[in-house]
Design an enzyme around this catalytic site. Sequence first.
Site, PDB file in Angstrom:
ATOM      1  N   LYS A  18       0.840  -1.215   0.000  1.00 57.70           N
ATOM      2  CA  LYS A  18       0.000   0.000   0.000  1.00 57.70           C
ATOM      3  C   LYS A  18       0.866   1.252   0.000  1.00 57.70           C
ATOM      4  O   LYS A  18       0.621   2.185  -0.768  1.00 57.70           O
ATOM      5  CB  LYS A  18      -0.914   0.048   1.243  1.00 57.70           C
ATOM      6  N   ARG A  92     -10.099   1.021   8.711  1.00 54.37           N
ATOM      7  CA  ARG A  92      -9.572  -0.289   9.052  1.00 54.37           C
ATOM      8  C   ARG A  92     -10.653  -1.186   9.637  1.00 54.37           C
ATOM      9  O   ARG A  92     -10.396  -2.298  10.029  1.00 54.37           O
ATOM     10  CB  ARG A  92      -8.506  -0.078  10.111  1.00 54.37           C
ATOM     11  N   ARG A 126      12.105  -5.754   5.074  1.00 51.39           N
ATOM     12  CA  ARG A 126      11.723  -4.328   5.064  1.00 51.39           C
ATOM     13  C   ARG A 126      12.541  -3.540   6.085  1.00 51.39           C
ATOM     14  O   ARG A 126      12.668  -3.924   7.234  1.00 51.39           O
ATOM     15  CB  ARG A 126      10.234  -4.183   5.393  1.00 51.39           C
ATOM     16  N   ARG A 159      10.658  -2.437  11.679  1.00 48.70           N
ATOM     17  CA  ARG A 159       9.465  -2.129  12.452  1.00 48.70           C
ATOM     18  C   ARG A 159       9.252  -3.168  13.541  1.00 48.70           C
ATOM     19  O   ARG A 159       9.406  -4.356  13.308  1.00 48.70           O
ATOM     20  CB  ARG A 159       8.235  -2.071  11.529  1.00 48.70           C
ATOM     21  N   ARG A 170      -1.254  -9.703  12.554  1.00 50.02           N
ATOM     22  CA  ARG A 170      -1.777  -8.606  11.720  1.00 50.02           C
ATOM     23  C   ARG A 170      -2.500  -9.156  10.494  1.00 50.02           C
ATOM     24  O   ARG A 170      -3.517  -8.612  10.079  1.00 50.02           O
ATOM     25  CB  ARG A 170      -0.630  -7.673  11.285  1.00 50.02           C
TER      26      ARG A 170
HETATM   27  P1  G5P Z   1       0.293   0.275   8.851  1.00 52.51           P
HETATM   28  O1  G5P Z   1       1.552   1.014   8.923  1.00 52.51           O
HETATM   29  O2  G5P Z   1      -0.836   0.791   8.052  1.00 52.51           O
HETATM   30  P2  G5P Z   1      -0.059  -2.222   7.487  1.00 52.51           P
HETATM   31  O3  G5P Z   1       0.045  -3.449   8.300  1.00 52.51           O
HETATM   32  O4  G5P Z   1      -1.401  -1.913   6.968  1.00 52.51           O
HETATM   33  O5  G5P Z   1       0.661  -1.190   8.393  1.00 52.51           O
HETATM   34  P3  G5P Z   1       2.276  -2.074   6.009  1.00 52.51           P
HETATM   35  O6  G5P Z   1       2.955  -3.125   6.841  1.00 52.51           O
HETATM   36  O7  G5P Z   1       2.701  -0.664   6.165  1.00 52.51           O
HETATM   37  O8  G5P Z   1       0.758  -2.217   6.183  1.00 52.51           O
HETATM   38  P4  G5P Z   1       2.194  -1.805   3.150  1.00 52.51           P
HETATM   39  O9  G5P Z   1       2.219  -0.333   3.295  1.00 52.51           O
HETATM   40  O10 G5P Z   1       0.996  -2.433   2.533  1.00 52.51           O
HETATM   41  O11 G5P Z   1       2.474  -2.556   4.514  1.00 52.51           O
HETATM   42  O12 G5P Z   1       3.434  -2.310   2.338  1.00 52.51           O
HETATM   43  P5  G5P Z   1       4.793  -1.550   1.891  1.00 52.51           P
HETATM   44  O13 G5P Z   1       5.516  -1.022   3.070  1.00 52.51           O
HETATM   45  O14 G5P Z   1       4.527  -0.660   0.745  1.00 52.51           O
HETATM   46  O15 G5P Z   1       5.572  -2.829   1.307  1.00 52.51           O
HETATM   47  C1  G5P Z   1       6.014  -3.838   2.191  1.00 52.51           C
HETATM   48  C2  G5P Z   1       7.488  -4.145   1.884  1.00 52.51           C
HETATM   49  O16 G5P Z   1       7.544  -4.812   0.633  1.00 52.51           O
HETATM   50  C3  G5P Z   1       8.372  -2.903   1.746  1.00 52.51           C
HETATM   51  O17 G5P Z   1       9.661  -3.195   2.274  1.00 52.51           O
HETATM   52  C4  G5P Z   1       8.450  -2.673   0.223  1.00 52.51           C
HETATM   53  O18 G5P Z   1       9.676  -2.034  -0.158  1.00 52.51           O
HETATM   54  C5  G5P Z   1       8.400  -4.117  -0.266  1.00 52.51           C
HETATM   55  N1  G5P Z   1       7.826  -4.315  -1.601  1.00 52.51           N
HETATM   56  C6  G5P Z   1       6.813  -3.656  -2.221  1.00 52.51           C
HETATM   57  N2  G5P Z   1       6.581  -4.169  -3.449  1.00 52.51           N
HETATM   58  C7  G5P Z   1       7.472  -5.200  -3.598  1.00 52.51           C
HETATM   59  C8  G5P Z   1       7.748  -6.136  -4.649  1.00 52.51           C
HETATM   60  O19 G5P Z   1       7.122  -6.135  -5.715  1.00 52.51           O
HETATM   61  N3  G5P Z   1       8.734  -7.043  -4.422  1.00 52.51           N
HETATM   62  C9  G5P Z   1       9.444  -7.069  -3.267  1.00 52.51           C
HETATM   63  N4  G5P Z   1      10.396  -7.988  -3.116  1.00 52.51           N
HETATM   64  N5  G5P Z   1       9.225  -6.208  -2.248  1.00 52.51           N
HETATM   65  C10 G5P Z   1       8.255  -5.290  -2.417  1.00 52.51           C
HETATM   66  O20 G5P Z   1      -0.260   0.003  10.304  1.00 52.51           O
HETATM   67  C11 G5P Z   1       0.589  -0.402  11.330  1.00 52.51           C
HETATM   68  C12 G5P Z   1      -0.181  -0.481  12.623  1.00 52.51           C
HETATM   69  O21 G5P Z   1      -0.695   0.819  12.959  1.00 52.51           O
HETATM   70  C13 G5P Z   1      -1.983   0.710  13.539  1.00 52.51           C
HETATM   71  C14 G5P Z   1      -2.232  -0.775  13.754  1.00 52.51           C
HETATM   72  O22 G5P Z   1      -1.707  -1.146  14.995  1.00 52.51           O
HETATM   73  C15 G5P Z   1      -1.414  -1.384  12.620  1.00 52.51           C
HETATM   74  O23 G5P Z   1      -1.086  -2.745  12.848  1.00 52.51           O
HETATM   75  N6  G5P Z   1      -2.978   1.294  12.647  1.00 52.51           N
HETATM   76  C16 G5P Z   1      -4.278   1.468  12.953  1.00 52.51           C
HETATM   77  N7  G5P Z   1      -4.988   1.164  14.053  1.00 52.51           N
HETATM   78  C17 G5P Z   1      -6.311   1.464  14.038  1.00 52.51           C
HETATM   79  N8  G5P Z   1      -6.938   2.019  12.980  1.00 52.51           N
HETATM   80  C18 G5P Z   1      -6.252   2.338  11.840  1.00 52.51           C
HETATM   81  N9  G5P Z   1      -6.892   2.903  10.800  1.00 52.51           N
HETATM   82  C19 G5P Z   1      -4.855   2.055  11.803  1.00 52.51           C
HETATM   83  N10 G5P Z   1      -3.890   2.229  10.857  1.00 52.51           N
HETATM   84  C20 G5P Z   1      -2.763   1.752  11.387  1.00 52.51           C
HETATM   85 MG    MG Z   2       2.505   0.948   4.947  1.00 57.69          MG
END
Ligand code: G5P
Ligand code: MG
Length: 216
Positions: A18, A92, A126, A159, A170
């Site tokens: 995302k 969420r 990551r 993280r 998660r």
């Molecule tokens: P976050 O921060 O919103 P998540 O769990 O929704 O966390 P996250 O982990 O941030 O999502 P993402 O943004 O979907 O993942 O993914 P990203 O960071 O872009 O990519 C993941 C990794 O893969 C990166 O290292 C990237 O470089 C790599 N990558 C991407 N594409 C590729 C590819 O094609 N190949 C490869 N090899 N790698 C790739 O939420 C965190 C916490 O905050 C709270 C909760 O506690 C949550 O758990 N929170 C909330 N709580 C309540 N309500 C809400 N609305 C909340 N929002 C957050």
């Molecule tokens: Mg993210």
Amino acid sequence: MYTKIFRAVIIGAPGSGKGTISELICKNHGCVHISTGDILRQNIIKNTELGRKAKEFIAAGKLVPDSIVTKTMLARITEVGNRSYILDGFPRNIAQAQALEAREQIDAVITLDIPHDVIIDRVKHRWIHAPSGRVYNIGFQDPKVPGKDDVTGEPLTQREDDKPHVVARRLELYDELMSPVIAWYKEKGLVATFKGKETKEIWPRMELFLRDRMNA
Ligand code: G5P
Ligand code: MG
């Protein structure tokens, strides 16, 4: 650039890309990337009242309470004002989706459908620059200097919630809470789903979709 204001939500499991895809969209199409996780992590670093409240929930892979998150996110949307944006990580659950609907007209809901085994492998590699939210991945999006942020040169960190047992929690929570949210948005005809294993495979399809919507 969008010819009209475009307000989108991006939904996908933890590690589905995302943040990565939102940054690409905003770089190529001029919009504001509003990431709940980045806002919460920045507050933890600054040790604000919000950060202190959120810290334990995040470390455990639980949701931060709606009362705190919804208020914070609606305030951020107000700050962004009359500009296109991508909301990453909000809503969420159904309660957050309803609070958003009461305030904003959303044009599209982009969902990322990435296999869980691909995600589990990705998040192990990551590294982030928490103050800015910049994300790296060893072998996919390497920093120019190992272990250092490209812009500030500051050290990268992993993280707290990327530990394998927290990632598993998660992912479970995502399936449980987000299936009803996606169904709810589908009923409204807003959902566009992008399925794949790699961002570079999804991106050209996303571009076509965005071009279509920009001129709609
Ligand atoms: P976050 O921060 O919103 P998540 O769990 O929704 O966390 P996250 O982990 O941030 O999502 P993402 O943004 O979907 O993942 O993914 P990203 O960071 O872009 O990519 C993941 C990794 O893969 C990166 O290292 C990237 O470089 C790599 N990558 C991407 N594409 C590729 C590819 O094609 N190949 C490869 N090899 N790698 C790739 O939420 C965190 C916490 O905050 C709270 C909760 O506690 C949550 O758990 N929170 C909330 N709580 C309540 N309500 C809400 N609305 C909340 N929002 C957050
Ligand atoms: Mg993210």
